[in-house]
Design an enzyme around this catalytic site. Structure first.
Site, mmCIF file in Angstrom:
data_model
loop_
_atom_site.group_PDB
_atom_site.id
_atom_site.type_symbol
_atom_site.label_atom_id
_atom_site.label_comp_id
_atom_site.label_asym_id
_atom_site.label_seq_id
_atom_site.Cartn_x
_atom_site.Cartn_y
_atom_site.Cartn_z
ATOM 1 N N CYS A 87 52.711 50.442 29.566
ATOM 2 C CA CYS A 87 54.024 50.592 28.965
ATOM 3 C C CYS A 87 54.063 50.247 27.490
ATOM 4 C CB CYS A 87 54.972 49.679 29.711
ATOM 5 S SG CYS A 87 54.385 47.997 29.783
HETATM 6 C C1 LIG Z 1 51.346 46.674 33.081
HETATM 7 S S1 LIG Z 1 49.672 46.399 33.482
HETATM 8 C C2 LIG Z 1 49.719 46.387 35.235
HETATM 9 C C3 LIG Z 1 50.032 45.062 35.838
HETATM 10 C C4 LIG Z 1 49.881 44.990 37.333
HETATM 11 N N1 LIG Z 1 50.705 45.938 38.019
HETATM 12 C C5 LIG Z 1 50.219 43.579 37.826
HETATM 13 O O1 LIG Z 1 51.274 43.394 38.424
HETATM 14 O O2 LIG Z 1 49.418 42.649 37.604
HETATM 15 C C6 LIG Z 1 48.909 47.942 33.153
HETATM 16 C C7 LIG Z 1 47.417 48.003 33.457
HETATM 17 O O3 LIG Z 1 46.943 49.331 33.233
HETATM 18 C C8 LIG Z 1 45.577 49.244 32.909
HETATM 19 N N2 LIG Z 1 45.152 50.548 32.342
HETATM 20 C C9 LIG Z 1 45.566 51.101 31.178
HETATM 21 N N3 LIG Z 1 44.988 52.299 31.004
HETATM 22 C C10 LIG Z 1 44.179 52.524 32.078
HETATM 23 C C11 LIG Z 1 43.316 53.563 32.472
HETATM 24 N N4 LIG Z 1 43.161 54.658 31.710
HETATM 25 N N5 LIG Z 1 42.639 53.453 33.649
HETATM 26 C C12 LIG Z 1 42.786 52.354 34.424
HETATM 27 N N6 LIG Z 1 43.596 51.312 34.098
HETATM 28 C C13 LIG Z 1 44.281 51.396 32.940
HETATM 29 C C14 LIG Z 1 45.519 48.079 31.949
HETATM 30 O O4 LIG Z 1 44.218 47.538 31.877
HETATM 31 C C15 LIG Z 1 46.558 47.118 32.567
HETATM 32 O O5 LIG Z 1 45.918 46.143 33.373
#
Ligand SMILES: C[S@@+](CC[C@H](N)C(=O)[O-])C[C@H]1O[C@@H](n2cnc3c(N)ncnc32)[C@H](O)[C@@H]1O
Length: 326
Positions: A87
């Site tokens: 986000c």
């Molecule tokens: C808002 S956090 C999610 C938090 C999680 N839902 C929690 O409650 O702990 C978004 C996550 O997306 C991951 N992310 C971003 N781009 C990504 C990609 N292309 N492939 C896999 N993960 C990705 C980031 O590393 C991050 O940990």
């Protein structure tokens, strides 16, 4: 008849805040959050440190990979998908708000997942700013794309504080139900109202702590005092109220930022930042949740997470409607 257990895929799982809430079976502030009917059978994140933390805390293991390259037809079939798509580019605090960058477009991975795996239900979490970004056209576009691949979609801005989290965190919760399933999602009713929210003092054992590294220097305090009055600085928190939203950059908290801090002693003008464990508690992680051994990584993972208690109430609402449809 007892409802059978449902399989869940967690995309962008981070350290697992949403996943812990989805599963349940934990305790926070002496309150038990029961084990729900959901079992996570697939979790993915491309941050190896977040996956490291995740895998220390759950029996099932997360995969460390960039979701863009994953062939979803090769992963297990699931009933439910959860995914807090990244986000940063939507965030209300990000002035650039470039809605064309790759992070903003990661919701397309969710669309691709829904098209390929066709889970019965999904839950996505995102920042408040998504509702108003480009006068609401972005959220409408996302909802339309989810709908076009076969889902009835609803969304709502929810307040974690109304569910027992000691923090004023507001998030958009998007829920989709496959169109062949004739049931509507009912968002959970708040369990607390203004006046009986959980205050910060429930999760801060002691204002004074021995570790000096968490305190701000005299110079930092002076810098804050010299700041213009109209700047939001030195945001020390009222211990008798819920905390301001904590973010993923708590490791870099300064007194001249919009991050919440603690006033330890007004007479001596002593201020400090939260410890990673305090940040985790503000996010409603139970004390037995193992944090990353790197403090900066830990702050980032905790700040990024969906508060487990908040997610538990949303997951429980989904469980309730699923039980009704049986
Ligand atoms: C808002 S956090 C999610 C938090 C999680 N839902 C929690 O409650 O702990 C978004 C996550 O997306 C991951 N992310 C971003 N781009 C990504 C990609 N292309 N492939 C896999 N993960 C990705 C980031 O590393 C991050 O940990």
């Amino acid at each position: 008849m007892p409802t059978s257990r449902l399989k869940v895929a967690s995309l962008f799982c981070g350290c697992g805040g949403s996943d812990l809430g989805m599963m349940g079976g934990f305790t926070f502030l002496n309150q038990e959050y029961s084990r729900l009917i959901f079992d996570i059978v697939y979790a993915i994140d491309f941050d190896k440190y977040a996956v490291e933390t995740y895998n220390q805390n759950f029996e099932h293991k997360a995969v460390c990979a960039d979701i863009v390259g994953v062939d979803f037809s090769s992963i297990p079939d699931v009933d439910v998908m959860i995914g807090g798509f990244p986000c940063q580019s939507f965030s209300t605090v990000n002035p650039t708000k470039d809605t064309n960058d790759d992070r903003a477009n990661l919701y397309k991975q969710i669309v691709r997942f829904l098209e390929t795996k066709k889970p019965k239900y999904f839950i996505c979490e995102n920042v408040k700013g998504l509702m108003t970004l480009k006068q609401g056209t972005i959220i409408s576009k996302i909802v339309k794309e989810f709908s076009d691949v076969g889902y009835n979609v609803c969304y709502k801005l929810m307040k974690a504080v109304e569910f027992g989290v000691p923090q004023k965190r507001e998030r958009v919760i998007i829920v989709g139900i496959r169109k062949d399933i004739e049931v509507d999602f009912l968002y959970p009713n708040s369990i607390l109202t203004e006046g009986n929210f959980v205050p910060l003092n429930r999760v801060i054992d002691s204002l004074e702590i021995p570790e000096q590294k968490y305190y701000f220097s005299e110079r930092a305090v002076q810098g804050m005092k010299n700041a213009k009055n109209n700047m939001k600085r030195g945001l020390w928190q009222d211990l008798d109220a819920p905390c301001l939203t904590i973010t993923s950059h708590l490791a870099k908290t300064s007194m001249n930022s919009r991050d919440p801090i603690l006033l330890v002693n007004p007479k001596t003008e002593l201020y400090r930042r939260f410890t990673p464990r305090e940040a985790a508690r503000i996010q409603s992680f139970p004390d037995d949740f193992i944090l990353n051994k790197s403090e900066p990584k830990s702050y980032k993972q905790i700040g990024n997470a969906v508060p487990p208690v908040f997610m538990w109430h949303i997951a429980k609402a989904l469980q309730d409607i699923i039980k009704k449809t049986k």
